[in-house]
Scaffold this motif. Structure first.
Motif, PDB file in Angstrom:
ATOM      1  N   ASP A  36       5.684 -29.540  19.437  1.00 56.20           N
ATOM      2  CA  ASP A  36       6.207 -28.162  18.793  1.00 56.20           C
ATOM      3  C   ASP A  36       5.331 -26.948  18.699  1.00 56.20           C
ATOM      4  O   ASP A  36       5.526 -25.966  19.261  1.00 56.20           O
ATOM      5  CB  ASP A  36       6.905 -28.573  17.456  1.00 56.20           C
ATOM      6  N   ARG A  60      15.594 -28.995  15.227  1.00 52.73           N
ATOM      7  CA  ARG A  60      14.275 -28.782  14.711  1.00 52.73           C
ATOM      8  C   ARG A  60      13.631 -27.618  15.416  1.00 52.73           C
ATOM      9  O   ARG A  60      13.210 -26.575  14.673  1.00 52.73           O
ATOM     10  CB  ARG A  60      13.272 -29.901  14.979  1.00 52.73           C
ATOM     11  N   THR A  61      13.689 -27.781  16.541  1.00 57.28           N
ATOM     12  CA  THR A  61      13.054 -26.439  17.338  1.00 57.28           C
ATOM     13  C   THR A  61      13.680 -25.375  17.264  1.00 57.28           C
ATOM     14  O   THR A  61      13.050 -24.212  17.435  1.00 57.28           O
ATOM     15  CB  THR A  61      12.575 -26.877  18.961  1.00 57.28           C
ATOM     16  N   LEU A  64      12.660 -23.937  14.143  1.00 58.94           N
ATOM     17  CA  LEU A  64      11.410 -23.309  14.001  1.00 58.94           C
ATOM     18  C   LEU A  64      11.273 -21.895  14.645  1.00 58.94           C
ATOM     19  O   LEU A  64      10.532 -21.035  14.359  1.00 58.94           O
ATOM     20  CB  LEU A  64      10.162 -24.344  14.635  1.00 58.94           C
TER      21      LEU A  64
END
Length: 308
Positions: A36, A60-61, A64
């Motif tokens: 990441d 998730r990415t 973020l």
């Protein structure tokens, strides 16, 4: 979901594979989360950016990226309904109001032209039936000068989890886990071919760099072996042998992974290709072509992420 051309992948990611990843997303993030930081650093996301996350999975990415684009927006696009069904409530639970998710095939999905500043992906651009068409569609969604940063699987032999699988030859019908050319985990492992695909899709200033990160596969060897053998490749192999052979494979893989136990976890090194590029868009000045670079002719230096 409209406009699907990648039907085989749509079936997989809306069947067992998608359900498995949705149920085990925290575990998969522990496996792949070491990539990441290099991905987001390469993307250089600004607080006002509009980010497109291709093959976002459970998001998730995307989340973020949304935190970095705090005054912008992040859209996660994925084929998998089960994974998006997990992505949406997770984003709401984390209080992110600048995130949306859409189900679609990135190869043909109707993305707004020039709507995004940057496109990212962590292992989400590996399964296109027609990668040039898919990257061209992603490029059209970027503004002139828009950036792209993708994490892609590097060669199989550079990944410890695959070397562990390979050691099961003679017990399980272990074969290739995909190779450059067709859709699969390592379809973009050949840096030269990948640069060519992006160039054909209209990208410029294409660079490739090998990055390494440790991932957590389980709390101990037995747990990690069970997780590996329950994943897509492992499940496929186990389905081809009798129950007593499955037991032998599970025992053998546990023994193979035991030396990797440390600090209450099994950590295995993975190697990826970090691909970066710029899409000139329609406003490209003729001088830009002379000044643009197709990136290094090899994989570049190897960078090891601290990972997890």
């Amino acid at each position: 979901m409209r406009d699907i051309v990648n039907t085989e992948q749509a079936q997989a990611w809306n069947g067992y594979e998608g359900d498995h990843w949705a149920r085990n997303q925290d575990r998969w993030d522990a496996v792949n989360g070491g990539f990441d930081a290099p991905l987001l650093a390469a993307a250089s996301i600004d607080e006002h950016d509009r980010v497109l996350d291709i093959g976002c999975g459970a998001g998730r990415t995307t989340r973020l990226a949304a935190r970095r684009a705090s005054r912008g927006h992040a859209l996660g696009l994925d084929l998998s309904a089960p994974m998006l069904e997990r992505a949406r409530p997770t984003a709401r639970h984390e209080g992110l109001d600048n995130v949306t998710f859409e189900q679609g095939d990135a190869q043909v999905h109707a993305l707004a032209e020039g709507a995004y500043d940057v496109a990212i992906s962590r292992y989400g651009v590996l399964f296109f039936a027609d990668p040039v068409a898919a990257f061209a569609n992603i490029g059209r969604a970027l503004r002139p000068g828009g950036r792209a940063a993708f994490i892609c699987g590097a060669h199989p032999e550079d990944n410890e989890w695959l070397r562990a699988f390979d050691a099961l030859r003679g017990i399980l019908p272990v074969g290739g886990f995909g190779a450059p050319g067709g859709p699969g985990m390592f379809s973009l492992a050949d840096a030269g071919r990948t640069r060519g695909l992006l160039s054909d899709a209209g990208f410029e200033r294409i660079g490739t760099e090998r990055v390494e990160a440790y991932g957590i596969w389980g709390r101990d060897a037995a747990d990690a072996a069970g997780f590996l053998l329950g994943s897509g490749p492992g499940r496929h192999l186990m389905s081809q042998v009798a129950p007593e052979v499955q037991d032998r494979a599970r025992h053998r893989l546990t023994e193979i992974l035991r030396p990797y136990e440390r600090g209450g976890a099994v950590r295995l090194l993975s190697t990826a290709l970090l691909v970066t590029a710029v899409h000139p868009g329609r406003d490209r000045h003729p001088a830009d072509s002379a000044n643009s670079s197709t990136g290094p002719q090899g994989c570049g230096r190897t960078v090891r992420s601290a990972g997890l």
